[in-house]
Design a protein around this motif. Sequence first.
Motif, PDB file in Angstrom:
ATOM      1  N   ILE B 235      -4.170 -32.221 -38.990  1.00  0.00           N
ATOM      2  CA  ILE B 235      -2.740 -32.341 -38.681  1.00  0.00           C
ATOM      3  C   ILE B 235      -2.376 -31.458 -37.493  1.00  0.00           C
ATOM      4  CG2 ILE B 235      -0.407 -31.813 -39.496  1.00  0.00           C
ATOM      5  CD1 ILE B 235      -1.160 -32.608 -42.253  1.00  0.00           C
ATOM      6  N   ALA B 238      -3.723 -32.642 -34.227  1.00  0.00           N
ATOM      7  CA  ALA B 238      -2.959 -33.792 -33.749  1.00  0.00           C
ATOM      8  C   ALA B 238      -1.631 -33.342 -33.160  1.00  0.00           C
ATOM      9  CB  ALA B 238      -2.728 -34.779 -34.897  1.00  0.00           C
ATOM     10  N   ALA B 239      -0.962 -32.403 -33.851  1.00  0.00           N
ATOM     11  CA  ALA B 239       0.314 -31.904 -33.349  1.00  0.00           C
ATOM     12  C   ALA B 239       0.131 -31.201 -32.006  1.00  0.00           C
ATOM     13  CB  ALA B 239       0.949 -30.961 -34.370  1.00  0.00           C
ATOM     14  N   PHE B 242      -0.506 -33.720 -29.417  1.00  0.00           N
ATOM     15  CA  PHE B 242       0.729 -34.451 -29.174  1.00  0.00           C
ATOM     16  C   PHE B 242       1.660 -33.655 -28.264  1.00  0.00           C
ATOM     17  CE2 PHE B 242       5.144 -35.414 -30.419  1.00  0.00           C
ATOM     18  CZ  PHE B 242       5.181 -36.770 -30.107  1.00  0.00           C
ATOM     19  N   LEU B 243       1.649 -32.328 -28.434  1.00  0.00           N
ATOM     20  CA  LEU B 243       2.510 -31.483 -27.599  1.00  0.00           C
ATOM     21  C   LEU B 243       1.864 -31.202 -26.248  1.00  0.00           C
ATOM     22  CD1 LEU B 243       3.687 -28.901 -30.275  1.00  0.00           C
ATOM     23  CD2 LEU B 243       4.953 -30.840 -29.357  1.00  0.00           C
ATOM     24  N   LEU B 258      -0.908 -40.517 -29.540  1.00  0.00           N
ATOM     25  CA  LEU B 258       0.475 -40.666 -29.991  1.00  0.00           C
ATOM     26  C   LEU B 258       1.456 -40.253 -28.904  1.00  0.00           C
ATOM     27  CD1 LEU B 258       0.306 -39.443 -33.697  1.00  0.00           C
ATOM     28  CD2 LEU B 258       0.855 -41.737 -32.894  1.00  0.00           C
ATOM     29  N   LYS B 262       4.297 -42.571 -27.646  1.00  0.00           N
ATOM     30  CA  LYS B 262       5.726 -42.249 -27.704  1.00  0.00           C
ATOM     31  C   LYS B 262       6.418 -42.616 -26.390  1.00  0.00           C
ATOM     32  CE  LYS B 262       9.010 -38.834 -27.191  1.00  0.00           C
ATOM     33  NZ  LYS B 262       9.236 -37.609 -26.462  1.00  0.00           N
ATOM     34  N   ILE B 265       7.120 -46.346 -26.442  1.00  0.00           N
ATOM     35  CA  ILE B 265       7.421 -46.835 -27.780  1.00  0.00           C
ATOM     36  C   ILE B 265       8.212 -48.137 -27.742  1.00  0.00           C
ATOM     37  CG2 ILE B 265       9.599 -45.586 -28.187  1.00  0.00           C
ATOM     38  CD1 ILE B 265       8.202 -44.869 -30.989  1.00  0.00           C
ATOM     39  N   TRP B 269       4.275 -50.888 -29.364  1.00  0.00           N
ATOM     40  CA  TRP B 269       4.289 -50.241 -30.684  1.00  0.00           C
ATOM     41  C   TRP B 269       2.887 -49.950 -31.194  1.00  0.00           C
ATOM     42  CZ3 TRP B 269       1.599 -53.091 -34.207  1.00  0.00           C
ATOM     43  CH2 TRP B 269       1.458 -54.463 -33.945  1.00  0.00           C
ATOM     44  N   THR B 272       1.382 -46.543 -30.950  1.00  0.00           N
ATOM     45  CA  THR B 272       1.837 -45.528 -31.906  1.00  0.00           C
ATOM     46  C   THR B 272       1.306 -45.815 -33.304  1.00  0.00           C
ATOM     47  OG1 THR B 272       3.869 -45.201 -30.647  1.00  0.00           O
ATOM     48  CG2 THR B 272       3.875 -44.469 -32.936  1.00  0.00           C
ATOM     49  N   VAL B 273       1.407 -47.093 -33.705  1.00  0.00           N
ATOM     50  CA  VAL B 273       1.137 -47.422 -35.104  1.00  0.00           C
ATOM     51  C   VAL B 273      -0.321 -47.172 -35.485  1.00  0.00           C
ATOM     52  CG1 VAL B 273       1.020 -49.321 -36.763  1.00  0.00           C
ATOM     53  CG2 VAL B 273       3.059 -49.003 -35.367  1.00  0.00           C
ATOM     54  N   GLY B 276      -1.449 -43.584 -35.646  1.00  0.00           N
ATOM     55  CA  GLY B 276      -0.632 -42.987 -36.704  1.00  0.00           C
ATOM     56  C   GLY B 276      -1.155 -43.331 -38.082  1.00  0.00           C
ATOM     57  N   VAL B 277      -1.477 -44.610 -38.285  1.00  0.00           N
ATOM     58  CA  VAL B 277      -1.985 -45.039 -39.583  1.00  0.00           C
ATOM     59  C   VAL B 277      -3.313 -44.333 -39.887  1.00  0.00           C
ATOM     60  CG1 VAL B 277      -3.000 -46.996 -40.815  1.00  0.00           C
ATOM     61  CG2 VAL B 277      -0.780 -47.222 -39.704  1.00  0.00           C
ATOM     62  N   ILE B 279      -4.287 -41.317 -38.814  1.00  0.00           N
ATOM     63  CA  ILE B 279      -4.016 -39.924 -39.205  1.00  0.00           C
ATOM     64  C   ILE B 279      -3.551 -39.885 -40.648  1.00  0.00           C
ATOM     65  CG2 ILE B 279      -2.502 -37.926 -38.867  1.00  0.00           C
ATOM     66  CD1 ILE B 279      -2.387 -38.483 -35.986  1.00  0.00           C
ATOM     67  N   MET B 280      -2.590 -40.757 -40.962  1.00  0.00           N
ATOM     68  CA  MET B 280      -1.984 -40.771 -42.280  1.00  0.00           C
ATOM     69  C   MET B 280      -3.041 -41.005 -43.361  1.00  0.00           C
ATOM     70  SD  MET B 280       1.472 -42.899 -42.755  1.00  0.00           S
ATOM     71  CE  MET B 280       0.993 -44.060 -44.002  1.00  0.00           C
TER      72      MET B 280
END
Lengths: 318, 341, 360
Positions: B235, B238-239, B242-243, B258, B262, B265, B269, B272-273, B276-277, B279-280
């Motif tokens: 996590i 990834a953050a 992302f930053l 991501l 973004k 976006i 899509w 992002t999706v 994202g999926v 990572i989740m």
Amino acid sequence: MAGYLMRRVLALVPVLCVVAVVTFGLMHMMPGDAAAVMLGPDASEEQVEALRESLGLNEPLIVQFFSWVGSALTGDLGTSFFIGLPVTEVLFAALGPTINLALLAQVLAILIGVPAGILAAKRQGTGADQAVMAGALMGISVPSFLLGLFLMLIFGVWLGWLPVAGYVPPEDGLADALRYLALPAVALGSMQAALIARMTRTAMLDTFSKNYMKTAKAKGVRARVSLYKHALRNAALPIITTIGQTLGTLIAGAAVVETVFNIPGIGQLVVNSVERRDLVVIQGVVLLIAVAYVLINFFVDILYSVLDPRVRFAGGDS
Amino acid sequence: MTHSTTTPHSARPDITVGSLNRIDKTRSRRSKFLRRFAAHKLAFTGGSILVIVTLVAIFGPMLTPSPFDVAGANRLQPPSLEHPFGTDNYGRDVLARVAEGARVSLFVGAFTAVCTAVLGCAVGLYAAYNRVADMILMRISDGLMAFPAILLAIAIMAALGQQTSNVIIALTIVFTPYVARIVRSSALVVREQTFVEALKAQGASRTRIIWINIAPNVVSPLIVQATFVFADSIITEAALSFLGAGVPPPAPSWGNMLLDGKNLIYTAWWMTVFPGVFIMSTILAINLLGDGLRDLLDPTYRSKTSGRKRKARKAARAAARQTAAHQSTASRPTTREGESS
Amino acid sequence: MTTTHAENHDDAGSPDVLRVRDLRTSFATEDGLVTAVDGVSFHVARGEILGIVGESGCGKSVTAESVMRLLDEDTTDYDGSVTFDGTTELLELTEDQMRPYRGSRLGMIFQDPMSSLNPVYTIGNQLIEAIRTHTRLTKQQAADKALQMLQITGIPEPELRLRQYPHQLSGGQRQRVVIAMAMCCEPDLLIADEPTTALDVTTQAQILRLIDDLRCNYDTGTMFITHDLGVVAEICDRVIVMYLGQVIEDTDVHTLFDEPAHPYTRGLLASTPSLETDNSKDLPIIPGAVPTLTQVPDGCRFAARCPFAIDECTRATPELRPHQRPGSHTAAGDHLVRCIRAEEIPDLLSTGDEQEDTDD
């Protein structure tokens, strides 16, 4: 009570010392000449030397440390060499949106997490419990910035119900401010809500097994009264501790979510400063948030003592 | 009364049965654990998802086009047969990049988890054993824990510079205190037990006591905690990415994908999706696995598991019904409602 | 099921405040169904103190909590009958019907006074809650009543106690508060679950005297649960001895001490120190450990530890039956024992020949 306060204040000292050393150390973790790295490859020799002088990098390390601590204590966190303004000023300008976002997320998280946790504990082992725990697991597994992106895509881009990004200060209209803050606050609060729900459930289950719950039942107290008066009041203590401990994570999370939704707060300041390698500003943000975290937990401890008579009357026989 | 000291009926059978059980237990402990793991649905699901993601990370990049191939004509294609996850703004295949990103994310997460476990274990054990070391190490970890993980990681990255190896260093610094705390508190419990006193009295060396006698007792909580660090590292990485403070482009990481997503976006899509999926699902899988391992390895947590109690109750009721049928006694199952706590 | 003591007393208009017949309490656990109380029967008359004695895990606390229906009803099954005041079948009440009985007509004192009071409320708050749950008294009236109850228990400075929190009181003081709480609605039946175990000897004696006084003043029937035979001798009128979920002996307190019939009771008495005990000898202990409830042995549950056990003992569970020894002053049927060899044992002992148990 006075003794307890005194002990808590004394306990702050070593933590704050470590915070100071680590924050100070950040500047000196840079490989090579910090000033040269910060200014980039195009800087001239004179510019680098001037920055070294203004950052005090020519002094011995220990002298640098104490002069840094000294000025930090007086509210002087240095000057951003990129923006040219005092760090304190830059920080406070960016603080408003972050605090609003974090507060809203925290309120949402408490409003969702506590009742959900109580429900799960009350119906332990049933479908309701499993649903809450599954929801909490999802909340913990989806990082806030990712949830933010998904919410933005669904509610902003596809459905068009809420603004995709941006920020309106509450002074310019509360309704608008809330519309802009809604998605970021949900994104940020979901993990917090999940943590609170889990903690509430565990704490409630823990009190259920306590003998005084049996006493209450043997007294003929109604199950509802027993739940809210006897169990929740005792479970409140670990729940409050959890909220306090996760508040720092929440503020830091706010910084990340801000970046997703282009909210001009601390987060954007940090991200921009990372790009500019403006370490003085990053140092200021890190110090501010760590100190805020320590102080918040200090106040949570104090609140704890108000809620728990065993702590309030410390020195009694238990 | 004087009849109680020597009785043929009591002691004999007890001793034999007891010692047999003990031998049996040690022999089958490992296979028993595997059986229980397979029976633990959530842990098993989590483990399976993680295996799939790992397979994608290992074999995905071999089966897909290069994640770095820029093709101007193919920019921002929506998902199709040729590009199942679509293409990005440089015309790169998103599936290929997600697979390559899985390599980066899992590598960073796993490497950090191992480093953190080793370092945290060493710190925690010495802190538990030596009071002076304890004072110093625990104050330092208190201080480090005052910094929110992501913020400290950003700051360290800003100082060290954007590089994958620096991400691992930063995350290790951030997460070690948490592991050290858990190890320390587990080790403290063991340290107070008599067998450690006995070893000291026998003159066993400190290193021996710590690593041979105390360390095995902290393995279970350590494994559980390392699993959670694994998830948190993914996590946080990834953050960070992302930053723009983590894995530097053009190397794909789920986080920096991501960030690209973004910015586009409104138009793409899929950028992002899909990351994202991934990572989740990965984080969910690791959390399921971690919760399951905690259930299986940590006896104090077992009773709190939801669902378990209810299942036990159902099974027991069924058993009771059977016994009742056998004995043909008029068993009256009490079914009273309205009980809430 | 087996003929039981309670049935012998099944005449209308009996003074019994509580009659328990063939009570069976089972829990669902991860290891399967565990029957913690297995066919227990007894009765308590008004003004009588019934002792329930046994080692930990014998089911005596579960019996008490079954009468109050305090156990988690999701995982507990009750069977049998618990008749309160001759008319009310407690096990058949709904939770809402049961609740008004608890704390008003059924009072309970718990073992551990340290943990049975809620740490975050004052003593006064908790006493007033107990009173106002069952009466329509105002807060002030309830507070007066609470003070009065505390005075009865003999706690020093009762006014101050009302304003204090549990952790500010000593163990003995807390137990007095718990007793005041149990007695504040003048219950017909008081259940005391090891009320003195956690206390020192002096406090223990005071608490026992208090319970005895309350029994006299309020004509309360009392179930007194303990593992301490000394306490039993001091306070109880009648005694049942429990072993592994079953009653193994049921008699009045004098007979229990003078003519124990069950080998387990004999063992318990022998392992209790008294003034007459010869200190130069070690106290005899009962060999072996209590089997767990998940592995209840066939036949007599005590057989594996019993010096008098014969093959027949392990064949069928012995019934709880009247015991009559020639020359005994106990009325027939007032002494029940669950042992097939109870009558032979004194003879076996007097010949000093214990090793013959395998010959039969």
